[in-house]
Design a protein around this motif. Structure first.
Motif, PDB file in Angstrom:
ATOM      1  N   ARG A 175       0.848  -1.179  -0.019  1.00  0.00           N
ATOM      2  CA  ARG A 175       0.074  -0.119  -0.052  1.00  0.00           C
ATOM      3  C   ARG A 175       0.776   1.267  -0.050  1.00  0.00           C
ATOM      4  NH1 ARG A 175      -4.519   0.300   4.379  1.00  0.00           N
ATOM      5  NH2 ARG A 175      -5.198  -1.428   3.126  1.00  0.00           N
ATOM      6  N   GLU A 176       2.035   1.341   0.738  1.00  0.00           N
ATOM      7  CA  GLU A 176       2.834   2.568   0.940  1.00  0.00           C
ATOM      8  C   GLU A 176       3.474   2.421  -0.367  1.00  0.00           C
ATOM      9  OE1 GLU A 176       5.284   5.454   2.129  1.00  0.00           O
ATOM     10  OE2 GLU A 176       3.137   4.570   2.662  1.00  0.00           O
ATOM     11  N   ARG A 178       2.539   1.560  -3.291  1.00  0.00           N
ATOM     12  CA  ARG A 178       1.696   2.319  -4.351  1.00  0.00           C
ATOM     13  C   ARG A 178       1.564   3.684  -4.091  1.00  0.00           C
ATOM     14  NH1 ARG A 178       0.332   0.169  -8.822  1.00  0.00           N
ATOM     15  NH2 ARG A 178       0.214  -1.825  -8.149  1.00  0.00           N
ATOM     16  N   ARG A 179       1.217   4.136  -2.922  1.00  0.00           N
ATOM     17  CA  ARG A 179       1.009   5.467  -2.700  1.00  0.00           C
ATOM     18  C   ARG A 179       2.316   6.358  -3.216  1.00  0.00           C
ATOM     19  NH1 ARG A 179       2.996   9.304   0.050  1.00  0.00           N
ATOM     20  NH2 ARG A 179       4.570   8.059   1.085  1.00  0.00           N
ATOM     21  N   GLU A 182       1.805   6.235  -6.950  1.00  0.00           N
ATOM     22  CA  GLU A 182       0.762   7.221  -7.507  1.00  0.00           C
ATOM     23  C   GLU A 182       1.222   8.471  -7.493  1.00  0.00           C
ATOM     24  OE1 GLU A 182      -1.783   6.565  -9.107  1.00  0.00           O
ATOM     25  OE2 GLU A 182      -1.957   4.448  -8.722  1.00  0.00           O
ATOM     26  N   ALA A 183       1.817   9.090  -6.537  1.00  0.00           N
ATOM     27  CA  ALA A 183       2.603  10.530  -6.438  1.00  0.00           C
ATOM     28  C   ALA A 183       3.502  10.748  -7.490  1.00  0.00           C
ATOM     29  CB  ALA A 183       3.303  10.583  -5.054  1.00  0.00           C
TER      30      ALA A 183
END
Length: 291
Positions: A175-176, A178-179, A182-183
């Motif tokens: 999840r991190e 992927r964050r 995305e940024a």
């Protein structure tokens, strides 16, 4: 399998196949090589009198370890044949909502970042580390493969463990990861150069696998300057896992695949980007575009 071996021996081998493949893959970092190693182990078993083998599972692990060690030593003796190894063999699966069998496949794989770390180890170190730390193979069995004493094997594994722990590699959740990705993508699409620099490690390495060969770019400024490649012809995209590392696959408006890429993230910054735009390699990926 066509063999005169008993059904019981074949049954034991098949029960061990996935584990043997996982051992070979983690030692060698190549799914194709792992498949070849497992097949060779079966051929050797086929030539062996099974009644002389006390522990068939242990025997198979030893054989797979020895074959893998020979391959590793050959790579180190001829490093030019291993150049670009991490680019020539990759597995792509969707990361939308992994099914149970895909979850199992992920649990049985390792990311590109750890493969890079393992590639820095000597053959004996890599084998000892993988067999003991990842598969709990006893030191006396690993010593038999290496032709060393158990004490010497423990020292080899300990040395490998220190190297792995001292080399930065991702310890972030998917999840991190992927964050951060995305940024980066938002900054690339928006042309926000400063935002790109904030998410890129100063020494980031961009590797692009093209039809003409491998192109490498080093440094955050240089990578950020070329980030427009992430916002060009993309019509559709979907999250994927490339050799266990989060990334994306994109398609053009006509449905043809455009690119596959994955990111290595360390401490909330991208340290490496791996992109595949080689049409031949993209064509080999059996992943449907999103509706």
């Amino acid at each position: 399998m066509t063999s005169g071996r008993s059904d019981l021996v074949t049954e034991v081998f098949e029960a061990q196949r996935d584990r043997l493949r996982a051992v070979a893959y983690r030692v060698l970092g190549s799914h194709a090589d792992a498949e070849d190693v497992v097949q060779e182990a079966w051929l050797r078993l086929d030539r062996q009198d099974a009644s002389t083998i006390g522990n068939l599972a242990g025997w198979l692990t030893t054989v797979v370890g020895r074959i893998s060690l020979d391959i590793l030593r050959s790579r180190h003796a001829h490093p030019e044949t291993a150049y670009g190894q991490e680019l020539s063999d990759f597995v792509v699966i969707p990361d939308d909502d992994p099914a149970p069998d895909e979850q199992a496949a992920l649990a049985d794989s390792i990311g590109l970042a750890l493969l890079v770390v393992l590639d820095s180890l000597a053959p004996s170190e890599r084998l000892a580390y993988v067999l003991h730390d990842m598969f709990a193979v006893p030191f006396h069995e690993i010593a038999h493969i290496l032709g060393k004493s158990a004490d010497a094997t423990k020292m080899i594994a300990s040395r490998a463990r220190r190297k792995v722990r001292s080399t930065p590699h991702p310890a972030v959740s998917t999840r991190e990861h992927r964050r951060v990705f995305e940024a980066f993508r938002a900054a690339a699409v928006g042309g926000d150069f400063e935002a790109l620099l904030r998410v890129l490690d100063p020494n980031v390495k961009l590797t692009v696998d093209t039809a003409g060969g491998v192109v490498v770019t080093l440094g955050a400024t240089e990578v950020a300057a070329g980030a427009r490649m992430f916002s060009g012809e993309v019509a559709r995209h979907r999250p994927i896992l490339l050799n266990g590392m989060p990334g994306n696959m994109s398609w053009r408006a006509d449905g043809s695949p455009l690119s596959v890429f994955a990111f290595t993230v360390v401490e909330a910054r991208i340290t490496a980007i791996h992109i595949v735009i080689d049409p031949a390699k993209l064509a080999s990926i059996r992943l449907p575009e999103p509706a």
